[in-house]
Design a protein around this motif. Structure first.
Motif, PDB file in Angstrom:
ATOM      1  N   ASP A 159      49.306  34.830  -0.298  1.00  0.00           N
ATOM      2  CA  ASP A 159      47.890  35.103  -0.173  1.00  0.00           C
ATOM      3  C   ASP A 159      48.031  36.245   1.190  1.00  0.00           C
ATOM      4  N   SER A 160      47.091  37.138   1.120  1.00  0.00           N
ATOM      5  CA  SER A 160      47.194  37.873   2.367  1.00  0.00           C
ATOM      6  C   SER A 160      45.852  38.716   2.626  1.00  0.00           C
ATOM      7  N   TYR A 161      45.623  39.663   3.477  1.00  0.00           N
ATOM      8  CA  TYR A 161      44.524  40.456   3.673  1.00  0.00           C
ATOM      9  C   TYR A 161      44.886  41.975   3.951  1.00  0.00           C
ATOM     10  N   ALA A 162      44.024  42.928   3.921  1.00  0.00           N
ATOM     11  CA  ALA A 162      44.021  44.489   4.193  1.00  0.00           C
ATOM     12  C   ALA A 162      42.997  44.637   4.966  1.00  0.00           C
ATOM     13  N   LEU A 163      43.377  45.510   6.116  1.00  0.00           N
ATOM     14  CA  LEU A 163      42.262  46.027   6.932  1.00  0.00           C
ATOM     15  C   LEU A 163      42.240  47.391   7.014  1.00  0.00           C
ATOM     16  N   ASN A 164      41.054  47.997   7.037  1.00  0.00           N
ATOM     17  CA  ASN A 164      40.872  49.422   7.206  1.00  0.00           C
ATOM     18  C   ASN A 164      39.699  49.643   8.118  1.00  0.00           C
ATOM     19  N   ILE A 165      39.771  50.699   9.030  1.00  0.00           N
ATOM     20  CA  ILE A 165      38.991  51.139   9.812  1.00  0.00           C
ATOM     21  C   ILE A 165      38.836  52.382  10.284  1.00  0.00           C
ATOM     22  N   ASP A 168      25.116  61.946  13.538  1.00  0.00           N
ATOM     23  CA  ASP A 168      25.967  62.423  12.747  1.00  0.00           C
ATOM     24  C   ASP A 168      27.545  61.937  12.848  1.00  0.00           C
ATOM     25  N   THR A 169      27.603  60.603  13.121  1.00  0.00           N
ATOM     26  CA  THR A 169      28.995  60.066  13.401  1.00  0.00           C
ATOM     27  C   THR A 169      28.879  58.493  12.917  1.00  0.00           C
ATOM     28  N   LEU A 170      29.787  58.047  12.015  1.00  0.00           N
ATOM     29  CA  LEU A 170      29.586  56.859  11.405  1.00  0.00           C
ATOM     30  C   LEU A 170      31.140  56.117  11.515  1.00  0.00           C
ATOM     31  N   LEU A 171      30.825  55.073  12.058  1.00  0.00           N
ATOM     32  CA  LEU A 171      32.208  53.811  12.119  1.00  0.00           C
ATOM     33  C   LEU A 171      31.995  53.148  10.720  1.00  0.00           C
ATOM     34  N   PHE A 172      33.369  52.980   9.954  1.00  0.00           N
ATOM     35  CA  PHE A 172      33.264  52.260   8.777  1.00  0.00           C
ATOM     36  C   PHE A 172      34.364  51.482   8.841  1.00  0.00           C
ATOM     37  N   GLY A 173      34.553  50.476   8.007  1.00  0.00           N
ATOM     38  CA  GLY A 173      35.868  49.950   7.620  1.00  0.00           C
ATOM     39  C   GLY A 173      35.714  48.547   6.485  1.00  0.00           C
ATOM     40  N   SER A 174      36.761  48.061   6.317  1.00  0.00           N
ATOM     41  CA  SER A 174      36.534  47.063   5.360  1.00  0.00           C
ATOM     42  C   SER A 174      37.770  45.969   5.570  1.00  0.00           C
ATOM     43  N   ILE A 175      37.698  44.668   5.095  1.00  0.00           N
ATOM     44  CA  ILE A 175      38.672  43.801   4.907  1.00  0.00           C
ATOM     45  C   ILE A 175      38.620  43.043   3.704  1.00  0.00           C
ATOM     46  N   ARG A 176      39.959  43.121   3.062  1.00  0.00           N
ATOM     47  CA  ARG A 176      40.081  42.552   1.870  1.00  0.00           C
ATOM     48  C   ARG A 176      41.135  41.355   1.779  1.00  0.00           C
ATOM     49  N   TYR A 177      40.802  40.335   1.301  1.00  0.00           N
ATOM     50  CA  TYR A 177      41.740  38.937   1.218  1.00  0.00           C
ATOM     51  C   TYR A 177      41.724  38.749  -0.367  1.00  0.00           C
ATOM     52  N   ALA A 178      43.134  38.567  -0.746  1.00  0.00           N
ATOM     53  CA  ALA A 178      43.326  38.222  -2.162  1.00  0.00           C
ATOM     54  C   ALA A 178      44.327  36.920  -2.012  1.00  0.00           C
ATOM     55  N   TRP A 179      43.773  36.006  -2.859  1.00  0.00           N
ATOM     56  CA  TRP A 179      44.738  34.792  -3.269  1.00  0.00           C
ATOM     57  C   TRP A 179      45.637  34.736  -4.326  1.00  0.00           C
ATOM     58  N   TYR A 180      46.837  35.568  -3.981  1.00  0.00           N
ATOM     59  CA  TYR A 180      47.879  35.746  -4.905  1.00  0.00           C
ATOM     60  C   TYR A 180      48.861  34.653  -5.383  1.00  0.00           C
ATOM     61  N   GLU A 181      48.764  33.683  -4.315  1.00  0.00           N
ATOM     62  CA  GLU A 181      49.917  32.540  -4.475  1.00  0.00           C
ATOM     63  C   GLU A 181      49.720  31.832  -5.880  1.00  0.00           C
ATOM     64  N   ASP A 182      48.498  32.209  -6.588  1.00  0.00           N
ATOM     65  CA  ASP A 182      48.463  31.438  -7.762  1.00  0.00           C
ATOM     66  C   ASP A 182      48.813  32.205  -9.188  1.00  0.00           C
ATOM     67  N   THR A 183      49.207  33.451  -8.624  1.00  0.00           N
ATOM     68  CA  THR A 183      49.543  34.452  -9.669  1.00  0.00           C
ATOM     69  C   THR A 183      51.064  34.328  -9.970  1.00  0.00           C
ATOM     70  N   LYS A 184      51.272  33.470 -10.871  1.00  0.00           N
ATOM     71  CA  LYS A 184      52.847  33.131 -11.386  1.00  0.00           C
ATOM     72  C   LYS A 184      52.863  33.575 -12.860  1.00  0.00           C
ATOM     73  N   VAL A 185      54.035  34.222 -12.994  1.00  0.00           N
ATOM     74  CA  VAL A 185      54.466  34.601 -14.344  1.00  0.00           C
ATOM     75  C   VAL A 185      55.839  34.032 -14.786  1.00  0.00           C
ATOM     76  N   SER A 186      55.754  33.007 -15.534  1.00  0.00           N
ATOM     77  CA  SER A 186      56.825  32.135 -15.809  1.00  0.00           C
ATOM     78  C   SER A 186      56.903  32.107 -17.569  1.00  0.00           C
TER      79      SER A 186
END
Length: 392
Positions: free
Chosen positions: A294-300, A256-274
């Motif tokens: 560009d960066s990442y997010a971790l969750n566990i 009845d016990t669960l270990l969970f998590g996620s990693i997300r990486y996003a390429w934001y350097e191409d997001t330019k508003v000109s």
């Protein structure tokens, strides 16, 4: 142990405000596609940021002006339906709000507010609908993918003494510059795709799923003005929403016990508003209102089923710091968070989940044009959310 998944999802609904991961809000989850049976879900979240700082010069013996809270509260809504066509094929349709920003610097009133950035604001709204399919190759392997239609719109104002035109040699004010500049970006939509694969071992509740999201291109009709006067004909600003990758995992670690998590990486350097006028304000034609790394997010976290009706979870999140000099439109830098969630099975078909997340935001310096003008320290955000699930 699979009953814990609803709790995990509702905690993930409540991200930080202007996190290190660009403009992310929903995290573009695909967890609905992996639910057991036919399911309909409705989720709601409310986020309460506290982001305040100080101009970097003293106006009197009283010290530096306090900006007040520059981040507005906002809501997140999502819903979706998943259906098993047969034992091997599943489909889902869902709605979310993947990106956003709500920043507004109070004008200095003699005691509080920013002199250098007062009146600066940014509102970014987005909506997305995705249609997905999953095919189980066997009990262990599956593939999934589909299409995503996404709309984005925005409104940005630059104001305060930081945007006045100054003599490079003396620093003396010689013109209004971009003080009072506004760009209104009407909405535009584009279709992207996502594709992924998963490995599972149901006997130990193990699942590892990798999903790639393509970028989307938005051609936003744009009107630019300064102090209410339009300064150029209506133009089109092309904006690239980022590519990203999500890695989600879970496994049973005890009864009845669960270990969970996620990693997300996003390429934001191409997001330019000109937009046209702002993009040419430094002579380059490519100056951008955004400067996102560009960066990442971790969750566990760990989930626990207490009985047949009640489950709970605790999870921890991390996003790394980048350059300490940031855009005034996103005056934070990284975060650390803790989240708690509960899920209650009202009946065999009807489930209610809820969660709360507290995030400590990283310190940053607002730096329009690369010049640090305001410091933001010791800020945080609280987010709450709930989800209703119905199995049919």
């Amino acid at each position: 142990m699979k009953k814990l998944l609803g709790t995990v999802a509702i905690v993930a609904l409540a991200p930080g405000l202007a996190s290190a991961l660009g403009l992310d809000r929903s995290g573009q989850p695909v967890s609905l596609l992996f639910e057991d049976g036919n399911v309909a879900e409705l989720s709601f979240g409310r986020v309460f940021p506290s982001v305040d700082g100080q101009d970097n010069f003293a106006v009197s013996a009283a010290g530096r002006p306090e900006s007040g809270n520059v981040a507005d509260n906002y809501s997140q809504v999502g819903f979706g339906v998943k259906y098993d066509v047969n034992p091997k094929v599943s489909v889902s349709v869902s709605f979310d709000q993947p990106y956003g920003s709500n920043v507004d610097y109070p004008v200095f009133d003699g005691s509080e507010g920013s002199i250098l950035l007062g009146g600066t604001s940014a509102t970014v709204d987005s909506r997305a609908v995705q249609a997905l399919g999953r095919y189980k190759i066997n009990d262990n392997f599956s593939v999934h993918g589909g299409l995503r239609y996404q709309e984005i719109q925005a409104d940005v104002t630059l104001a305060g003494a930081a945007y006045l035109q100054r003599d490079p040699a003396t620093g003396a004010v010689i013109g209004n510059g971009l003080n009072g500049y506004n760009a209104r970006f009407d909405d535009d939509g584009d279709i992207g795709y996502l594709i992924g694969a998963a490995y599972e071992r149901p006997e130990i509740a193990l699942r590892v799923a990798l999903t790639y999201f393509s970028g989307t291109t938005h051609r936003l009709p744009t009107i630019e003005s300064i102090n209410g006067f339009q300064v150029a004909p209506e133009s089109v600003t092309e904006v690239e929403a980022p590519e990203s990758v999500n890695l989600d995992f879970q496994t049973g670690i005890a009864a009845d016990t669960l270990l969970f998590g996620s990693i997300r990486y996003a390429w934001y350097e191409d997001t330019k508003v000109s937009p046209f006028v702002f993009g040419n304000s430094d002579g380059s034609g490519t100056r951008s209102l955004t400067d996102i790394e560009d960066s990442y997010a971790l969750n566990i976290g760990v989930g626990r089923r207490f009985n047949d009706k009640l489950s709970g979870s605790v999870s921890f999140g991390y996003e790394p710091k980048g350059d300490d000099l940031v855009s005034p439109l996103a005056p934070t830098n990284g975060l650390k968070s803790i989240a708690l969630g509960l899920s209650y099975n009202v009946t065999e078909q009807f489930k209610v989940s809820g969660g709360i997340r507290y995030a400590r935001l990283g310190d940053a310096t607002s730096a329009p044009g690369g010049n640090g003008v305001a410091d933001f320290d010791d800020n945080d955000v609280v987010a709450i959310g709930m989800k209703i699930g119905y199995s049919f």
